[in-house]
Design an enzyme around this catalytic site. Structure first.
Site, PDB file in Angstrom:
ATOM      1  N   ASP A  38     -35.505 -99.663  10.453  1.00  0.00           N
ATOM      2  CA  ASP A  38     -34.993-100.840  11.494  1.00  0.00           C
ATOM      3  C   ASP A  38     -35.990-102.089  11.082  1.00  0.00           C
ATOM      4  O   ASP A  38     -35.439-103.313  11.440  1.00  0.00           O
ATOM      5  CB  ASP A  38     -35.076-100.306  12.696  1.00  0.00           C
ATOM      6  CG  ASP A  38     -36.293 -99.887  13.392  1.00  0.00           C
ATOM      7  OD1 ASP A  38     -37.332 -99.896  12.804  1.00  0.00           O
ATOM      8  OD2 ASP A  38     -36.255 -99.562  14.952  1.00  0.00           O
ATOM      9  N   SER A  39     -36.780-101.882  10.239  1.00  0.00           N
ATOM     10  CA  SER A  39     -37.561-103.340   9.681  1.00  0.00           C
ATOM     11  C   SER A  39     -36.450-104.172   9.052  1.00  0.00           C
ATOM     12  O   SER A  39     -36.681-105.383   8.990  1.00  0.00           O
ATOM     13  CB  SER A  39     -38.774-102.964   8.692  1.00  0.00           C
ATOM     14  OG  SER A  39     -38.335-101.884   7.633  1.00  0.00           O
ATOM     15  N   GLU A  69     -48.537 -94.922  11.808  1.00  0.00           N
ATOM     16  CA  GLU A  69     -48.765 -96.344  11.413  1.00  0.00           C
ATOM     17  C   GLU A  69     -50.014 -97.209  11.999  1.00  0.00           C
ATOM     18  O   GLU A  69     -49.853 -97.139  13.122  1.00  0.00           O
ATOM     19  CB  GLU A  69     -47.325 -97.342  11.936  1.00  0.00           C
ATOM     20  CG  GLU A  69     -47.357 -98.598  11.587  1.00  0.00           C
ATOM     21  CD  GLU A  69     -46.042 -99.371  11.705  1.00  0.00           C
ATOM     22  OE1 GLU A  69     -44.939 -98.647  11.700  1.00  0.00           O
ATOM     23  OE2 GLU A  69     -45.784-100.574  11.461  1.00  0.00           O
TER      24      GLU A  69
END
Ligand code: KIV
Length: 271
Positions: free
Chosen positions: A49-50, A187
């Site tokens: 979704d970046s 992340e």
């Protein structure tokens, strides 16, 4: 014999961890880049979704929609022959209820043909992950800096500092594994924290900004190609400087057109 490569499966990725083979994941948002990264041999293509920030110029991933993810999922799928393709579940498509999550993740698999979804969260999301896995939807978890919680986390910052936070992350990873997730993205956390999580679970961890001890690594394709030069976190290694190449090519084209050098005879048709 067919020339079609053998597609990567969820089981292959879990086996890679057992055999100590590192997993390579990159994002792609369209068929052309997806086919290039697939032909270059990545194991997993992530329709992150970046894309909402990288392609659409938004500040965060929060406004990405399910229809947007399904559209990009299906065009990426069209470009891939070997890699496993996973699509990010966008914000609010899985957090409100398990029924929503099943319906929306089901749409992703059904309408795109990809093999898996990724969603953010730890123990809090374990019941949702279990419900998806029970209806046959493979799930990748995502821990550490989770961009959909960017405001709650106080911005883009390293997670897992302090022993309590580390213990929570390890517990989250185990909860995701118990719920049936087949992999977890880690992340933006210290390398030592990612190492402890990686050792605590038998499913592969895929790091981004989380050091070398994960079972695999992922980067955003546009970042590692230098197409997004304003984004320069410490963890990012650029393997090309394509923004410069694009600008040079475009200004050379502009100069050729303005000076009458393009098109010349070699680029023109006879009668
Ligand atoms: O949205 C995305 O591209 C991601 C990767 C950074 C892991 O979630």
């Amino acid at each position: 014999m067919s020339n079609e490569p053998k597609p990567v499966t969820v089981l292959d990725l879990v086996r890679m961890k057992r055999e100590g083979r590192r997993i390579v994941m990159l994002t792609a948002y369209d068929a052309l880049f997806a086919s290039l990264v697939d032909e270059a041999g990545v194991d997993v293509v992530l329709v992150g979704d970046s894309l909402n920030t990288v392609l659409c110029g938004e500040e965060t991933t929060l406004s990405a929609t399910l229809d947007q993810m399904i559209y990009h999922g299906s065009i990426v799928r069209a470009g891939v022959r070997r890699a496993l393709v996973a699509v990010d579940m966008p914000f609010l498509s899985y957090q409100v209820s398990i029924e929503d999550a099943k319906r929306n993740a089901g749409r992703v698999l059904k309408e795109t043909g990809v093999q898996a979804v990724k969603l953010e969260g730890g123990a809090n999301m374990a019941p949702t992950v279990r419900a998806l896995v029970e209806i046959g939807i493979p799930v990748i978890g995502h821990l550490g800096f989770t961009p959909q919680s960017m405001h709650a986390l106080g911005g883009y910052r390293v997670q897992g500092r302090g022993e309590d936070a580390v213990k929570r992350l390890v517990a989250d990873a185990k909860a995701l594994e118990d719920a049936g997730a087949f992999s977890i993205v880690l992340e933006l956390m210290p390398s030592e924290v990612a190492r402890r999580i990686t050792e605590a679970v038998s499913i592969p961890t895929i790091g981004i900004g989380s050091g070398p001890q994960c079972d695999g690594q992922v980067l955003v394709l546009h970042d590692m190609l230098g197409l997004n030069p304003g984004f320069e976190p410490k963890f990012l290694k650029r393997y090309a400087e394509l923004a410069d190449s694009v600008k040079q090519a475009v200004s050379a084209f502009g100069a050729d057109v303005r000076e009458g050098r393009y098109p010349d005879e070699s680029h023109s048709y006879d009668e």
